[in-house]
Motif scaffolding. Structure first.
Motif, PDB file in Angstrom:
ATOM      1  N   TYR B 127      66.464  -4.762 102.742  1.00 12.41           N
ATOM      2  CA  TYR B 127      66.202  -4.161 103.963  1.00 12.41           C
ATOM      3  C   TYR B 127      67.095  -4.955 105.129  1.00 12.41           C
ATOM      4  CZ  TYR B 127      63.529  -3.288 108.355  1.00 12.41           C
ATOM      5  OH  TYR B 127      63.276  -3.111 109.722  1.00 12.41           O
ATOM      6  N   TYR B 128      67.820  -4.158 105.987  1.00 11.64           N
ATOM      7  CA  TYR B 128      68.532  -4.537 107.116  1.00 11.64           C
ATOM      8  C   TYR B 128      67.999  -4.080 108.366  1.00 11.64           C
ATOM      9  CZ  TYR B 128      72.117  -5.854 110.413  1.00 11.64           C
ATOM     10  OH  TYR B 128      72.832  -6.497 111.246  1.00 11.64           O
ATOM     11  N   ALA B 129      67.746  -2.952 108.287  1.00 19.41           N
ATOM     12  CA  ALA B 129      67.057  -2.346 109.739  1.00 19.41           C
ATOM     13  C   ALA B 129      66.519  -0.932 109.445  1.00 19.41           C
ATOM     14  CB  ALA B 129      68.443  -2.200 110.816  1.00 19.41           C
ATOM     15  N   LYS B 130      65.696  -0.608 110.605  1.00 20.10           N
ATOM     16  CA  LYS B 130      64.742   0.863 110.525  1.00 20.10           C
ATOM     17  C   LYS B 130      65.618   1.488 111.577  1.00 20.10           C
ATOM     18  CE  LYS B 130      60.512   0.312 110.567  1.00 20.10           C
ATOM     19  NZ  LYS B 130      59.955  -0.877 110.043  1.00 20.10           N
ATOM     20  N   VAL B 131      65.920   2.529 111.442  1.00 17.36           N
ATOM     21  CA  VAL B 131      66.942   3.307 112.588  1.00 17.36           C
ATOM     22  C   VAL B 131      66.092   4.720 112.966  1.00 17.36           C
ATOM     23  CG1 VAL B 131      68.796   4.083 113.425  1.00 17.36           C
ATOM     24  CG2 VAL B 131      69.210   2.017 112.103  1.00 17.36           C
ATOM     25  N   PRO B 132      65.577   4.908 114.131  1.00 16.64           N
ATOM     26  CA  PRO B 132      65.012   6.094 114.296  1.00 16.64           C
ATOM     27  C   PRO B 132      65.883   7.222 114.243  1.00 16.64           C
ATOM     28  CG  PRO B 132      65.136   4.977 116.294  1.00 16.64           C
ATOM     29  CD  PRO B 132      65.351   3.830 115.482  1.00 16.64           C
ATOM     30  N   THR B 133      65.401   8.523 113.890  1.00 20.12           N
ATOM     31  CA  THR B 133      66.318   9.541 113.875  1.00 20.12           C
ATOM     32  C   THR B 133      65.587  10.733 114.558  1.00 20.12           C
ATOM     33  OG1 THR B 133      65.641  10.239 111.775  1.00 20.12           O
ATOM     34  CG2 THR B 133      67.522   8.797 111.626  1.00 20.12           C
ATOM     35  N   TRP B 134      66.335  11.651 114.955  1.00 23.57           N
ATOM     36  CA  TRP B 134      65.862  13.133 115.536  1.00 23.57           C
ATOM     37  C   TRP B 134      66.916  13.924 114.997  1.00 23.57           C
ATOM     38  CZ3 TRP B 134      61.938  15.659 117.123  1.00 23.57           C
ATOM     39  CH2 TRP B 134      61.941  16.620 117.918  1.00 23.57           C
ATOM     40  N   ASP B 135      66.204  15.265 114.428  1.00 29.93           N
ATOM     41  CA  ASP B 135      67.337  16.104 114.112  1.00 29.93           C
ATOM     42  C   ASP B 135      67.100  17.427 115.102  1.00 29.93           C
ATOM     43  OD1 ASP B 135      64.995  17.262 113.150  1.00 29.93           O
ATOM     44  OD2 ASP B 135      65.910  17.570 110.979  1.00 29.93           O
ATOM     45  N   GLY B 136      66.410  17.389 116.103  1.00 34.49           N
ATOM     46  CA  GLY B 136      66.028  18.268 117.065  1.00 34.49           C
ATOM     47  C   GLY B 136      64.735  19.093 116.523  1.00 34.49           C
ATOM     48  N   GLN B 137      64.237  18.766 115.418  1.00 37.56           N
ATOM     49  CA  GLN B 137      62.779  19.312 115.112  1.00 37.56           C
ATOM     50  C   GLN B 137      61.774  18.097 114.416  1.00 37.56           C
ATOM     51  OE1 GLN B 137      63.674  22.529 112.295  1.00 37.56           O
ATOM     52  NE2 GLN B 137      63.458  23.856 114.102  1.00 37.56           N
ATOM     53  N   ARG B 138      62.656  17.321 113.677  1.00 39.50           N
ATOM     54  CA  ARG B 138      61.849  16.538 112.962  1.00 39.50           C
ATOM     55  C   ARG B 138      62.144  14.998 113.430  1.00 39.50           C
ATOM     56  NH1 ARG B 138      62.444  17.418 106.758  1.00 39.50           N
ATOM     57  NH2 ARG B 138      64.564  17.515 107.691  1.00 39.50           N
ATOM     58  N   LYS B 139      61.150  14.135 113.859  1.00 40.75           N
ATOM     59  CA  LYS B 139      61.395  12.597 114.231  1.00 40.75           C
ATOM     60  C   LYS B 139      61.062  11.849 113.045  1.00 40.75           C
ATOM     61  CE  LYS B 139      59.847   9.179 117.380  1.00 40.75           C
ATOM     62  NZ  LYS B 139      61.165   8.886 117.859  1.00 40.75           N
TER      63      LYS B 139
END
Lengths: 171, 348
Positions: B127-139
């Motif tokens: 594990y190196y990092a957790k990166v938040p994502t957002w595709d317009g509908q789902r976080k």
């Protein structure tokens, strides 16, 4: 040099001082008149040159020279060698050494001596001169090769190795 | 007179970070100008880092001029030497001293960096990092993983070509000052890579009948590591769907009529139309059925799950029913026509 002079009488049944002088003059006529290899000698003025106190290395732009002298001699230039600089893998074609045979009597006549560390400029073409540093001034001429058939020494063999322009680039 | 040691001669306008903040700063350096992942390091990056170290950290002056550096690793392609050395070549296009050259030993063995020894087998991903994502509908969150870097020891020979002893002294002083603590560091793509000084030797050309110059060889070992970006792994972790809807604020919500609680007791009326004497019903609750009265009924027999349980009359007016029981009522009528049985169910 000893002030006392002793006549050389070896080979005297068929060779004498007159013969020696005649042959030298014929040789000089051929070398200076016909061959006419000329080079320029830049003698380092060892008194006025600014040196490092510890290492004796010349400081930047500190070398002083006597007036250059044009000399005549039998010039030979050795073949260049292709080699790496140490173990650096930087290749270079190192120019060959300059070897000059020069009559001793000629040097005495014009009152010039060639010494270790002096520089020699030799024009390879009209616009290209290569400089050399004297690494062997040939002042020892006692061996048979430098005598005329064992009679008396009559020439010096000077060896000079090439220098880069940052070391010497003429005056 | 010298100043007392405790007096600061200069003041840092930007305070230097220490401890945790410094570690965060280093991490930001690693990630700068890129993704959340560290930048990969290959052999060429390490070589470039060494060349930069020689060029910048070991910079040496002679007669007020910087001693030039051959800014490439010399390889088998001879032409490349010329491109890097043309500005300090002589009449014969030979490189003329003074200059500094860096030679890499071609072989690169497994490294001796103590922090990267044979510790983790099979290129396990960490594990190196957790990166938040957002595709317009789902976080969601992506998990970034990297394997353990591979340590390598690269040996470099830095060679100084000069004509003067004082230049040797100056370069030697620079090197020893940099390596006074045995090692120095070079920053390669945000990573600090240690370099160790191994040995100093002399290869000077001092033949009597050749051009003379000093060559001093400084052998360094770079304790580097390799990180292949192709081995980095990005995988999705948690995703959450966020549904949004709009509510008009001007409309009042309709008031829901309050309902009475479900009663525990309610009537169950059975109607037998003309000609019918049987009724079946599956009860979805457990209750006692009490007979209240009858209309035009002579007798009433009760069957639960087709088993006869008895007659329902004024004397025996109770039947217990369990959930999902099939209850059958069979009557005999007093006269032809319609008949009714009125009962009350009491939930148990």
């Amino acid at each position: 040099m000893s002030q006392r002079k002793v006549p050389i009488t070896r080979l005297n049944k068929f060779f004498a001082d007159e013969d020696f002088d005649l042959d030298i003059s014929i040789g000089q006529e051929w070398l200076h008149g016909d061959m006419n290899f000329t080079f320029v000698l830049y003698r380092v003025d060892r008194q006025r040159t600014k040196k490092d106190d510890v290492y004796g290395e010349v400081v930047s732009e500190g070398v002083q020279y006597h007036a250059p002298v044009e000399l005549k001699g039998y010039v030979q230039i050795e073949a260049p060698t292709n080699a790496f600089m140490g173990s650096s893998r930087i290749g270079q074609v190192e120019p060959g050494n300059l070897k000059v045979g020069i009559y001793q009597s000629y040097l005495e006549e014009i009152g010039v001596d060639i010494e270790f560390g002096d520089y020699i400029g030799y024009y390879e073409k009209e616009d290209r001169v290569r400089y050399y540093s004297v690494v062997d001034d040939g002042r020892i001429t006692s061996d048979n090769r430098h005598t005329y058939g064992g009679y008396k020494p009559y020439y010096r063999s000077i060896t000079a190795s090439p220098v880069t322009n940052d070391e010497f680039n003429g005056i | 007179m010298a100043l007392p040691k405790k007096i600061k001669k200069t003041l840092n306008l930007i305070p230097k970070k220490t401890g945790f903040e410094r570690r965060v700063e280093l991490l930001e350096d690693i990630q700068r100008d890129g993704t959340y992942l560290p930048k990969g390091i290959g052999h060429a990056d390490l070589d470039r880092g060494m060349l930069d170290f020689v060029k910048n950290d070991l910079k040496t002056f002679m007669d007020g001029k910087v001693i030039p550096t051959v800014d490439i690793i010399i390889t088998t392609q001879n032409w490349s030497q010329f491109t890097e050395t043309w500005n300090f070549q002589d009449l014969d296009k030979n490189v003329k001293p003074p200059f500094i050259s860096t030679v890499r030993q071609p072989e690169v063995p497994y490294g001796s960096n103590p922090s990267l020894q044979y510790t983790i087998p099979n290129r396990k991903q960490f594990y190196y990092a957790k990166v938040p994502t957002w595709d317009g509908q789902r976080k969601g969150v992506d998990v970034y993983k990297i394997p353990q870097p591979i340590p390598v020891d690269i040996t470099y020979n830095v060679k100084l070509f000069v004509n003067r002893m004082r230049s040797l002294n100056e370069f030697n002083k620079n090197v020893l000052q940099n390596f006074a603590s045995r090692q120095a560091y070079t920053n390669i793509k945000g990573h600090y890579i240690p370099i160790i000084l191994n040995n100093i030797s002399d290869e000077s050309v001092l033949d009597i009948d050749r051009r003379k110059y000093y060559i001093q060889n400084y052998e360094f070992t770079m304790l580097g590591f390799l990180m292949d970006e192709d081995e980095f792994e990005v995988s999705p972790a948690i995703t959450r769907a966020l549904t949004m809807y709009e509510v008009p604020l001007l409309n009042k919500a309709r008031k829901v009529e309050p309902q009475p609680e479900n009663p525990n007791e309610f009537p169950v009326d059975l109607l037998f139309v003309s000609g019918n004497t049987e009724l079946s019903e599956i009860f979805r609750y457990t209750a006692d059925i009490f007979l209240e009265r009858t209309d035009n009924v002579e007798t009433c027999e009760v069957y639960i799950n087709n088993d006869y349980v008895g007659e329902l009359n004024d004397e025996n007016n109770k039947v217990q029913i369990n959930t999902n029981d099939l209850v059958k009522f069979v009557i005999t009528k007093k006269s032809s026509g319609e008949s009714k049985i009125f009962t009350t169910a009491k939930l148990l």
